[in-house]
Design a protein around this motif. Structure first.
Motif, short mmCIF file in Angstrom:
data_model
loop_
_atom_site.label_atom_id
_atom_site.label_comp_id
_atom_site.label_asym_id
_atom_site.label_seq_id
_atom_site.Cartn_x
_atom_site.Cartn_y
_atom_site.Cartn_z
N LEU A 1 -21.41 -48.43 50.31
CA LEU A 1 -20.96 -47.06 50.54
C LEU A 1 -19.96 -47.03 51.69
O LEU A 1 -20.22 -47.60 52.76
N LEU A 2 -18.84 -46.37 51.48
CA LEU A 2 -17.84 -46.25 52.55
C LEU A 2 -17.06 -44.96 52.38
O LEU A 2 -17.03 -44.37 51.30
N SER A 3 -16.45 -44.54 53.46
CA SER A 3 -15.55 -43.38 53.45
C SER A 3 -14.18 -43.87 53.87
O SER A 3 -13.98 -44.30 54.99
N MET A 4 -13.25 -43.81 52.95
CA MET A 4 -11.95 -44.48 53.09
C MET A 4 -11.00 -43.67 53.95
O MET A 4 -10.47 -42.64 53.53
N GLY A 5 -10.77 -44.13 55.16
CA GLY A 5 -9.79 -43.50 56.04
C GLY A 5 -8.43 -44.15 55.88
O GLY A 5 -8.31 -45.29 55.38
N THR A 6 -7.38 -43.45 56.31
CA THR A 6 -6.01 -43.97 56.20
C THR A 6 -5.69 -44.81 57.42
O THR A 6 -5.06 -44.35 58.38
N PRO B 1 -17.20 -51.11 46.02
CA PRO B 1 -17.13 -49.99 46.97
C PRO B 1 -17.49 -48.68 46.27
O PRO B 1 -16.99 -48.38 45.19
N PHE B 2 -18.36 -47.91 46.90
CA PHE B 2 -18.70 -46.56 46.46
C PHE B 2 -18.00 -45.62 47.44
O PHE B 2 -18.45 -45.44 48.57
N SER B 3 -16.89 -45.04 47.00
CA SER B 3 -16.01 -44.30 47.90
C SER B 3 -16.38 -42.83 47.92
O SER B 3 -16.39 -42.17 46.88
N VAL B 4 -16.68 -42.29 49.11
CA VAL B 4 -17.04 -40.89 49.26
C VAL B 4 -16.11 -40.22 50.26
O VAL B 4 -15.55 -40.87 51.15
N ALA B 5 -15.95 -38.92 50.12
CA ALA B 5 -15.09 -38.16 51.00
C ALA B 5 -15.81 -37.85 52.31
O ALA B 5 -17.05 -37.75 52.34
N GLU C 1 -20.52 -48.55 58.12
CA GLU C 1 -20.78 -47.44 59.03
C GLU C 1 -19.59 -47.17 59.94
O GLU C 1 -19.51 -47.64 61.06
N THR C 2 -18.67 -46.40 59.41
CA THR C 2 -17.51 -45.96 60.18
C THR C 2 -17.39 -44.45 60.05
O THR C 2 -17.81 -43.87 59.05
N GLY C 3 -16.80 -43.81 61.05
CA GLY C 3 -16.52 -42.38 60.98
C GLY C 3 -17.74 -41.57 60.60
O GLY C 3 -18.80 -41.63 61.26
N PRO C 4 -17.65 -40.80 59.51
CA PRO C 4 -18.73 -39.87 59.16
C PRO C 4 -20.01 -40.55 58.67
O PRO C 4 -21.04 -39.90 58.52
N LEU C 5 -19.97 -41.86 58.41
CA LEU C 5 -21.16 -42.56 57.89
C LEU C 5 -21.97 -43.25 58.99
O LEU C 5 -22.94 -43.93 58.69
N THR D 1 -26.66 -52.23 57.25
CA THR D 1 -25.44 -51.76 57.87
C THR D 1 -24.43 -52.90 57.91
O THR D 1 -24.77 -54.03 58.26
N VAL D 2 -23.18 -52.58 57.55
CA VAL D 2 -22.11 -53.56 57.65
C VAL D 2 -21.02 -52.97 58.54
O VAL D 2 -20.58 -51.84 58.32
N ALA D 3 -20.60 -53.74 59.52
CA ALA D 3 -19.55 -53.27 60.42
C ALA D 3 -18.19 -53.45 59.78
O ALA D 3 -18.03 -54.16 58.78
N LEU D 4 -17.20 -52.81 60.36
CA LEU D 4 -15.83 -52.95 59.90
C LEU D 4 -15.29 -54.31 60.35
O LEU D 4 -15.42 -54.67 61.52
N PRO D 5 -14.72 -55.10 59.43
CA PRO D 5 -14.20 -56.42 59.83
C PRO D 5 -13.12 -56.28 60.90
O PRO D 5 -12.34 -55.34 60.90
#
Length: 548
Positions: free
Chosen positions: A61-66, A84-88, A117-121, A132-136
């Motif tokens: 699960l992730l929330s795709m930021g620009t 990837p399970f992309s959510v807003a 786990e980035t931003g809203p997640l 939990t997986v961190a951002l590479p």
């Protein structure tokens, strides 16, 4: 160029000399990433995820930021074979608790194995009970060599699921839309063939990457020809609409995908002094995809008139049609063809073009029987880009007929030449600034309020002076008269509804009206058209709210 302000010289020069993506954050600072660096980052992200225990087939699960890091992570998961399970992210003003509860239900139902786990997640994994997986981290010279191609390895995956998208609005139990690798690659070819993509084309997009039009059209399509791209943060555009036009001007942008509301936002909210200060040059713009929501001729005409003096070529804005269940694009006008219109049921609609590739578009009646040209019915789709359907938590696919047809839920017709026209929506889907909301789900939430009568609430959108406005019709509050309930004015109840809907969904409500009863069909369903007629009879010609 890292961190530079957005100005013409360095941006256009970098894009001409170096193939890659320039990300513009919401403070309008630049962050450049060459395709070579991106390929190296994807290889590093793939190795990073594998080292953290993510395996092919795992659902993340992730929330795709620009931002570059999120693009590297998304592509790294694809190359690894994870899904990837992309959510807003939550909409502005949306209740954080309601948003989190919705994601927890979704993640548990679909057995998500990990959360990026980035931003809203942030903090969500512990509530779900998953990893939990961190951002590479950014790639280093000592990392794995770059992937040989951003797309070529994906072509060998065929009908495997690449990623899953979910509705970004109000559904309590959203349906996942699985996009296979074959779907993705087929649709990307349709896009670049349609807009005549070249290696020296420049994409400019502010659409969010959790949205199909932003992810597939704004990002992935650039990998086919290796053309340069400028991707702006969506909130930056909303806060300062001129930023999109500025990026087109400074970058020499040739391509851009937008929903129709962006045209009105720029026409109405950019003051003349700001335009004079920017000294825009829009003469390089060749193809603007106008889709995602109903296309309005008036919006195109006003935009062309306002920005024609800045070099915008008349006819470069193309009404198109697509949907995530078909990966993205379905129809588009012939390249260079002016906007074609047709009067249908007393209103004039623009054509959204012809079916692309092997798409077959059929107009059907309620029994699924094909209708002749000129008749209005539901669009049914079939073709290589059409996804397997909806993916339920048990892993079953639904939504397509045994013959492979996908009923779209959109209403429209075709003319004798084969052009498609979209006239409306079969169900009570509400589109607001590129986001999907479902009126029956919003109504269900409203009916949780103790004073609201169950089964007597209807939420819909109506066209008022060229704009879609959200309206709530509902029965009088319990033990209420026509003017007040228990000494409380009806206006107070109306304001409570507005605040409730905005807090839960981030959706502004134009008007709330109390009625003795809602019009219904003989089968007991709410009659949408009769509700619209009832509402329009209650308000003035311009639709401005007033109390009778």
């Amino acid at each position: 160029m890292q961190g530079d302000a957005l100005h013409e010289g360095s941006l256009r020069q970098w894009l001409r000399k170096t193939r890659g993506i320039v990300f513009v954050d919401r403070t309008f600072r630049l962050h450049s990433c060459t395709y070579a660096d991106l390929a190296r980052g994807v290889a590093a992200a793939k190795r990073f995820f594998r080292g953290r225990g993510v395996r092919p087939g795992d659902r993340v699960l992730l929330s795709m930021g620009t931002e570059p890091a999120m693009v590297r992570a998304f592509l790294g998961l694809l190359h690894l074979g994870a899904i990837p399970f992309s959510v807003a992210p939550p909409l502005m003003g949306q209740d954080a608790g309601a948003y989190e509860a919705r994601l927890v239900r979704l993640a548990r139902a679909y057995r998500v194995g990990a959360v990026l786990e980035t931003g809203p997640l942030r903090g969500l994994a512990s509530k779900i009970g998953t990893a939990t997986v961190a951002l590479p981290r950014p790639p280093q010279e000592t990392d794995a060599p770059p992937v040989p191609s951003l797309l070529e390895p994906l072509s060998r995956r065929g009908d495997e699921v690449a990623f899953v998208q979910f509705s970004s609005g109000s559904t309590s139990d959203p349906k996942g839309v699985p996009i296979t690798f074959a779907n993705l690659l087929d649709n990307l070819q349709l896009i670049v063939q349609n807009d005549r993509r070249r290696a020296d084309s420049v994409m400019v997009s502010w659409l969010p990457l959790y949205h199909d039009m932003g992810l597939v059209g704004g990002l992935f399509s650039n990998f086919v020809r290796g053309n340069a791209a400028v991707l702006l943060d969506p909130l930056g555009f909303i806060a300062r609409p001129v930023s999109w036009l500025r990026a087109l001007s400074r970058a020499g942008g040739t391509l851009s995908p937008i929903p129709n509301f962006a045209l009105d936002l720029c026409t109405d909210r950019i003051p003349d002094p700001q335009l004079e200060e920017e000294r825009l040059d829009l003469s390089t713009v060749e193809y603007v995809y106008n889709g995602s929501e109903p296309v309005r001729l008036r919006s195109i005409e006003r935009f062309e008139q306002r920005f024609g003096p800045f070099g915008l070529r008349r006819g470069c804005i193309y009404p198109v049609y697509g949907m995530s269940e078909a990966t993205l694009i379905v129809t588009a006008p012939a390249y260079g063809e002016p906007v074609v219109t047709r009067e249908i049921e007393g209103r004039r609609f623009p054509a959204v073009g012809f079916p692309l590739g092997d798409f077959d578009v059929r107009i059907c009646d309620e029994q699924g029987r094909a209708l002749q040209a000129g008749r209005v019915g539901e669009l049914w789709l079939r073709g290589s880009s059409v996804t397997p359907g909806y993916w339920d938590p048990a892993g079953r696919f639904s939504g397509r007929t045994p013959e492979g047809w996908l009923p779209s839920g959109d209403l429209g017709t075709r003319d004798e030449a084969g052009r498609v026209y979209i006239t409306g929506r079969k169900k009570d889907l509400i589109l607001h600034r590129g986001r999907n909301f479902y009126g029956h789900d919003i109504a269900g939430e409203i009916e949780v309020l103790p004073w609201v009568r169950k089964g007597k609430t209807y939420v819909f959108s109506v066209d008022l002076e060229g704009e879609e406005r959200v309206v709530v019709l509902l029965g009088y509050p319990r033990e209420a008269g026509r003017d007040s309930a228990g000494g409380r004015p009806l206006a107070d109840y109306a304001e409570e509804i507005r605040a409730f809907v905005f807090r839960r969904f981030g959706l502004p409500v134009h008007d709330v009206r109390f009625v003795s009863r809602l019009p219904k069909t003989t089968s007991g369903k709410v009659a949408r058209h009769l509700c619209e007629r009832l509402y329009l009879d209650m308000v003035g010609a311009n639709g401005e709210p007033r109390q009778d």
